[in-house]
Design a protein around this motif. Structure first.
Motif, short mmCIF file in Angstrom:
data_model
loop_
_atom_site.label_atom_id
_atom_site.label_comp_id
_atom_site.label_asym_id
_atom_site.label_seq_id
_atom_site.Cartn_x
_atom_site.Cartn_y
_atom_site.Cartn_z
N HIS A 64 0.87 -1.31 0.01
CA HIS A 64 -0.07 -0.07 0.07
C HIS A 64 1.03 1.18 -0.02
CE1 HIS A 64 0.96 0.79 4.07
NE2 HIS A 64 0.75 -0.51 4.61
N GLY A 65 0.22 2.27 -0.35
CA GLY A 65 0.83 3.82 -0.34
C GLY A 65 0.88 4.43 1.00
N CYS A 66 1.13 5.73 1.20
CA CYS A 66 1.36 6.49 2.55
C CYS A 66 0.02 6.40 3.20
CB CYS A 66 1.97 7.75 1.93
SG CYS A 66 0.57 8.95 1.17
N GLY A 67 -1.26 6.14 2.18
CA GLY A 67 -2.36 6.43 3.04
C GLY A 67 -2.89 5.14 3.55
N GLY A 68 -2.22 4.13 3.56
CA GLY A 68 -2.41 2.82 4.14
C GLY A 68 -3.30 1.79 3.09
N MET A 69 -3.93 0.79 3.74
CA MET A 69 -4.58 -0.22 2.89
C MET A 69 -6.03 0.17 2.83
SD MET A 69 -2.92 -3.70 4.37
CE MET A 69 -4.13 -4.62 3.93
N TYR A 70 -6.57 0.94 3.77
CA TYR A 70 -8.07 0.70 3.98
C TYR A 70 -8.73 2.11 3.36
CZ TYR A 70 -6.00 -2.67 7.14
OH TYR A 70 -5.27 -3.87 7.66
N ALA A 71 -9.83 1.82 3.13
CA ALA A 71 -10.94 3.04 2.44
C ALA A 71 -11.26 3.48 4.19
CB ALA A 71 -12.01 2.41 1.98
N THR A 72 -11.07 5.00 4.19
CA THR A 72 -11.56 5.69 5.19
C THR A 72 -12.98 6.13 5.48
OG1 THR A 72 -10.66 7.40 4.39
CG2 THR A 72 -9.02 6.24 5.58
N VAL A 73 -13.59 6.32 4.40
CA VAL A 73 -15.12 6.85 4.47
C VAL A 73 -15.92 5.91 3.44
CG1 VAL A 73 -14.08 9.20 4.68
CG2 VAL A 73 -14.56 8.46 2.23
N GLY A 74 -17.13 5.99 3.68
CA GLY A 74 -18.04 5.36 2.92
C GLY A 74 -18.29 4.03 3.16
N SER A 75 -19.04 3.22 2.22
CA SER A 75 -19.53 2.01 2.78
C SER A 75 -18.48 0.87 2.70
CB SER A 75 -20.42 1.22 1.49
OG SER A 75 -19.86 1.32 0.36
N ARG A 76 -17.05 1.41 2.24
CA ARG A 76 -16.05 0.44 2.26
C ARG A 76 -15.27 0.78 3.67
NH1 ARG A 76 -15.25 -3.04 -1.29
NH2 ARG A 76 -12.89 -3.17 -0.83
N ARG A 107 1.97 -0.22 13.74
CA ARG A 107 2.84 0.80 14.23
C ARG A 107 2.02 2.00 14.46
NH1 ARG A 107 5.99 -1.39 9.57
NH2 ARG A 107 7.72 -2.52 10.53
N GLN A 108 0.93 2.07 14.76
CA GLN A 108 0.16 2.98 15.38
C GLN A 108 -0.11 4.20 14.40
OE1 GLN A 108 -1.71 1.89 18.04
NE2 GLN A 108 -0.15 0.11 17.70
N GLU A 109 0.01 3.81 13.05
CA GLU A 109 -0.30 5.00 12.11
C GLU A 109 -1.52 4.62 11.35
OE1 GLU A 109 1.11 7.73 11.91
OE2 GLU A 109 3.32 7.71 12.75
N THR A 110 -2.10 5.55 10.80
CA THR A 110 -3.31 5.28 9.74
C THR A 110 -2.89 5.85 8.30
OG1 THR A 110 -4.48 7.61 10.46
CG2 THR A 110 -5.03 5.14 11.57
N SER A 111 -2.04 7.19 8.53
CA SER A 111 -1.69 7.69 7.00
C SER A 111 -0.52 8.42 7.16
CB SER A 111 -2.66 8.69 6.60
OG SER A 111 -2.26 9.28 5.29
N LEU A 112 0.26 8.45 6.32
CA LEU A 112 1.81 9.11 6.34
C LEU A 112 1.88 10.34 5.52
CD1 LEU A 112 4.29 6.20 5.98
CD2 LEU A 112 3.26 7.14 8.14
N CYS A 113 0.73 10.45 4.53
CA CYS A 113 0.65 11.43 3.54
C CYS A 113 0.86 12.90 3.86
CB CYS A 113 -0.66 11.11 2.68
SG CYS A 113 -0.91 9.62 2.00
#
Length: 292
Positions: A64-76, A107-113
């Motif tokens: 995954h990129g700096c935003g991580g693997m997961y959707a952060t909004v919406g149905s996903r 590592r207790q992070e959700t996004s590095l962007c």
């Protein structure tokens, strides 16, 4: 067949853009892998349908990129993002298992962007460790075809492809080494300064209009290190995202023009082309039947 596959990838993009992008292949299995410094690395494992659990098959390790693997909004929300799930489904349909190491949440992070490079606590040395931890684990799995393993990364994960394949760095021994590595729009400036040399074949997929991780250093790196690449016209960072539009992201501090933000978003023409190029490269490397 090439046209048919291209239409299928475009159809998947349309499906996802309508918000209907739940995977057709069931739920993944999560595993915790012992890693460096006592970290338990979480990986998500997707297997192709209707195959015995111990049948050896090609494996794609997806980064995954700096935003991580997961959707952060919406149905996903909390599931793989639309881009990650879409590519996963395409690979599963062709008989590949897909393994996603999660380098952020353990590592207790959700996004590095929106973090400056100098202040990031998750660095490419961590991503490199995660890749090689995953490869060592794959070497122990009965379903891994050890001669057919690939890396596939996006942005920060594309940079992780470079970091984990750098022959100038000490790499841990493993009975599993990737047969090919594919990197969407990685950051190449550091690798260019380090005189990077790939341990295995690396192909980069670059956006000509990328002002976040610009293509020019990657083109220079490819020419210097003997790597292959494709430059997609009229394409910003994240051009292969199957949902959304190009947006200006003013809070991203790292880019071609620091302090001015960056642009990112899909190109409905070159995005499906790039996904098809990934499938074609893997098929050329691994001539296996396509599942129907």
């Amino acid at each position: 067949m090439h046209l048919l596959q291209h239409l299928r990838s475009c159809r998947l993009w349309l499906f996802l853009s309508l918000g209907l992008g739940a995977s057709a292949y069931g739920q993944p299995v999560s595993e915790l892998l012992p890693s460096a410094n006592g970290l338990a690395l979480k990986v998500w494992v997707f297997h192709p349908p209707q195959q015995p659990s111990d049948t050896q098959r090609p494996v794609v390790v997806a980064l995954h990129g700096c935003g991580g693997m997961y959707a952060t909004v919406g149905s996903r929300k909390g599931q793989l993002s639309a881009r990650h799930q879409g590519m996963t489904d395409l690979l599963l349909a062709r008989g590949y298992s897909v393994v996603w190491p999660d380098s952020l949440t353990p590592r207790q992070e959700t996004s590095l962007c929106e973090q400056r490079m100098a202040s990031r606590q998750v660095r490419q040395s961590h991503r490199r460790s995660d890749v090689h931890t995953t490869l060592a684990w794959l070497a122990q799995q009965a379903w891994t075809d050890q001669q057919r393993v690939a890396l596939l990364g996006w942005s920060h994960g594309g940079s992780a492809v470079l970091a984990s394949s750098d022959s100038t760095q000490k790499l841990p021994p493993s009975s599993v080494t990737p047969d090919i590595a594919l990197a969407f729009y990685p950051g190449c400036a550091d690798a260019l300064r380090r005189a990077y040399q790939p341990t295995w074949p690396v192909h980069m997929l670059l956006g000509a209009l990328d002002d976040w991780t610009p293509a020019e250093p990657c083109v220079a790196l490819a020419e210097k290190a003997g790597m292959s690449f494709k430059l997609y016209p009229d394409s910003h960072h994240g051009f292969d995202n199957p949902v959304g539009q190009v947006q200006h992201l003013p809070r991203v501090p790292n880019g071609q023009h620091p302090g001015m933000g960056v642009h990112a978003g899909r190109n409905p023409v070159t995005g499906p082309q790039a996904w098809q190029d990934v499938l074609d490269l893997l098929k050329t490397r691994w001539p296996v039947p396509i599942a129907h």
